[in-house]
Scaffold this active site. Sequence first.
Site, PDB file in Angstrom:
ATOM      1  N   HIS A  84       0.412   7.420   4.700  1.00 29.12           N
ATOM      2  CA  HIS A  84      -0.754   8.360   4.235  1.00 29.12           C
ATOM      3  C   HIS A  84      -1.210   9.109   5.454  1.00 29.12           C
ATOM      4  CE1 HIS A  84      -3.579   5.095   5.772  1.00 29.12           C
ATOM      5  NE2 HIS A  84      -4.417   6.176   5.917  1.00 29.12           N
ATOM      6  N   ASP A 142       3.182   1.910   2.399  1.00 36.12           N
ATOM      7  CA  ASP A 142       2.563   2.848   3.310  1.00 36.12           C
ATOM      8  C   ASP A 142       2.962   2.739   4.964  1.00 36.12           C
ATOM      9  OD1 ASP A 142       0.547   4.744   4.154  1.00 36.12           O
ATOM     10  OD2 ASP A 142      -1.156   3.304   4.488  1.00 36.12           O
ATOM     11  N   SER A 234      -5.915   4.464  10.644  1.00 38.46           N
ATOM     12  CA  SER A 234      -4.932   4.305  10.101  1.00 38.46           C
ATOM     13  C   SER A 234      -3.696   4.472  10.817  1.00 38.46           C
ATOM     14  CB  SER A 234      -4.764   5.270   8.925  1.00 38.46           C
ATOM     15  OG  SER A 234      -5.869   4.878   7.746  1.00 38.46           O
TER      16      SER A 234
END
Length: 264
Positions: A84, A142, A234
Amino acid sequence: MRAVWRIWPGLVFVIGAATAGLAQDLPEPTPDNPPTIIGGEEASAADNPFQVGLLLKRTGKDRRELHFCGGALVQPDLVVTAAHCSAKRDKETGEMVYRNPKKVQVLVGTRSLTEGGELIDVERIVVHKEYGKLEHKLLDYDVAVWKLASSVTEIPLARLAVSDGQVGERLLVTGWGRTDPDVKGKSEKLLKISVPRVSNETCDSAPDLTGYISDRMICAGRKSGGRDPCKGDSGGPATRGERNMILTGIVSWGEGCAKPGNYG
């Protein structure tokens, strides 16, 4: 805490998979999507030395403004990060839109966002072929691999895990960002937290997470909350083992930041 995408089952075919898509820009990080580590302390040179920063490639701006995600160096020219951070679904067309490798850089070899280190261009971005498919759970698969335009030297490389480790084992997570989600401004220094791994069953039992935890995810955090990576952290490494050199997962997603009862 963010959910952590488990490394060992899928990374090999991520590297080998060609992902078709549009080489477009993704939206810039905004004040509503900041890099944050909650309850952390300054990382030493030995804490996840393979940590890298992903930055937009723009001139005339502070590196703190350009930083949007983290990653881990696993080969001299390969960085593992979150999918992402690398792609998103277009709300109008429904198609996956991929970040243009010519418009990003990777910061290596520093604990600071404002000084030192080296910025390296990106040759190619490969996103897991299953990421973004509507039949999968939120942010499943992810993971992405960024191939650098040149090799990095004299920086230790993360070792890929061959198992998830034990429930209760500590994971070291690092990233740059705010120490308070309600206060603007990113940390100049790399921050770290140590959080225990929890079982997926425990994680899935949290009210805001029920039904979202897949077999490809692992969870970590404290029931009391208070220590947590968040949003722009992230893609950063979650490590364990001797000197925390085993890359067991990457920071992926969660519900809120450092909230009691919500693991990640």
